[in-house]
Design an enzyme around this catalytic site. Sequence first.
Site, short mmCIF file in Angstrom:
data_model
loop_
_atom_site.label_atom_id
_atom_site.label_comp_id
_atom_site.label_asym_id
_atom_site.label_seq_id
_atom_site.Cartn_x
_atom_site.Cartn_y
_atom_site.Cartn_z
N LYS A 124 0.75 -1.14 0.01
CA LYS A 124 0.01 -0.01 -0.05
C LYS A 124 0.76 1.20 0.09
O LYS A 124 1.76 1.29 0.89
CB LYS A 124 -0.84 0.11 1.37
CG LYS A 124 -1.66 1.21 1.46
CD LYS A 124 -2.60 1.04 2.35
CE LYS A 124 -2.39 1.48 3.83
NZ LYS A 124 -1.82 2.95 4.10
N GLU A 193 -9.08 7.58 3.19
CA GLU A 193 -9.24 7.84 4.65
C GLU A 193 -9.81 9.30 5.19
O GLU A 193 -9.33 10.06 4.28
CB GLU A 193 -7.76 7.48 5.09
CG GLU A 193 -7.76 8.00 6.57
CD GLU A 193 -6.29 7.64 7.28
OE1 GLU A 193 -5.63 7.17 7.08
OE2 GLU A 193 -6.24 7.95 8.63
O1 KIV Z 1 -1.20 2.70 8.50
C1 KIV Z 1 -2.12 2.31 8.66
O2 KIV Z 1 -2.70 1.62 9.61
C2 KIV Z 1 -3.28 2.72 7.85
C3 KIV Z 1 -4.63 2.39 8.04
C4 KIV Z 1 -4.85 3.64 8.90
C5 KIV Z 1 -5.47 2.38 6.73
O3 KIV Z 1 -2.76 3.28 6.68
#
Ligand code: KIV
Length: 276
Positions: A124, A193
Amino acid sequence: MYTQLEQRGMARPPVNVSTLRDMKAERTPIACLTAYDASFAALVDAAGVDLVLVGDSLGMVVQGHDTTVPVTVSDIVYHTRAVARGLRRAFLVADMPFMSYSNPDQALESAVRLMQEGGAMMIKLEGGEGQIGIVEHLARHDIPVCAHLGLKPQSVHKIGGFKVQGRDTEQAKSMLDAAKRLQDAGSDIVLLECVPNEVGQAITAALDVPVIGIGAGPDVDGQILVLYDILDITQGRTPRFVRNFMTGHDTPQAALESYVGAVRDRSYPAPEHCFS
Ligand code: KIV
């Protein structure tokens, strides 16, 4: 050799990108959570969570920093490896930390570490228009990508705080455009988010890939929260979108099962967890 062919016959086969796409198509809400170690990963997996993220939120909830900025690729590799050992069914995503994807080659190198050393199945990254080329480069190398839009915590010092994003029409429109372009560039999931419900709804309707929300309202394809927030471990004030699932439950396992149930039956998020 092809263990995935054997797994197809299992009652609850491991989740993969196709499972997540099918869940979007069938309108089955996808339950996601963060985890940072093997013991919690095993509990989260047993509760029926579909996707586990080793988030760079570990910088705040595990390492005690004020932001996610100090987290390194080696930190995420270490925690991803631990989480991978605890999972049986859930799909494992690992965060690319701050400045680990500032150009395509660096992004590829970081992603390869998260997948080869950590065991992640997808990475991600916090991205907008500026990350399209990076997502294309990763997708060209068959790296599965989740693109994170809306509030991007790695940009906290640039934004000036953790704030709701996409409240004005212009900003909402450019977020929608960015989401479509990130999908076209090869993103397999988009995570939103802290955006108003209408923005979550519009982006989810416009995309073919699953959209996972954290503070993005009830109309996205799935929900994600920080594990320590829902188990009431986090000290101090938590964001509006957090619900404490320990309330009414004696064990973390019961709380986690209640979270999965509430995502599936759409009782979470309730209006008090949403932004307008
Ligand atoms: O780092 C994280 O936990 C995230 C979530 C808040 C989606 O990116």
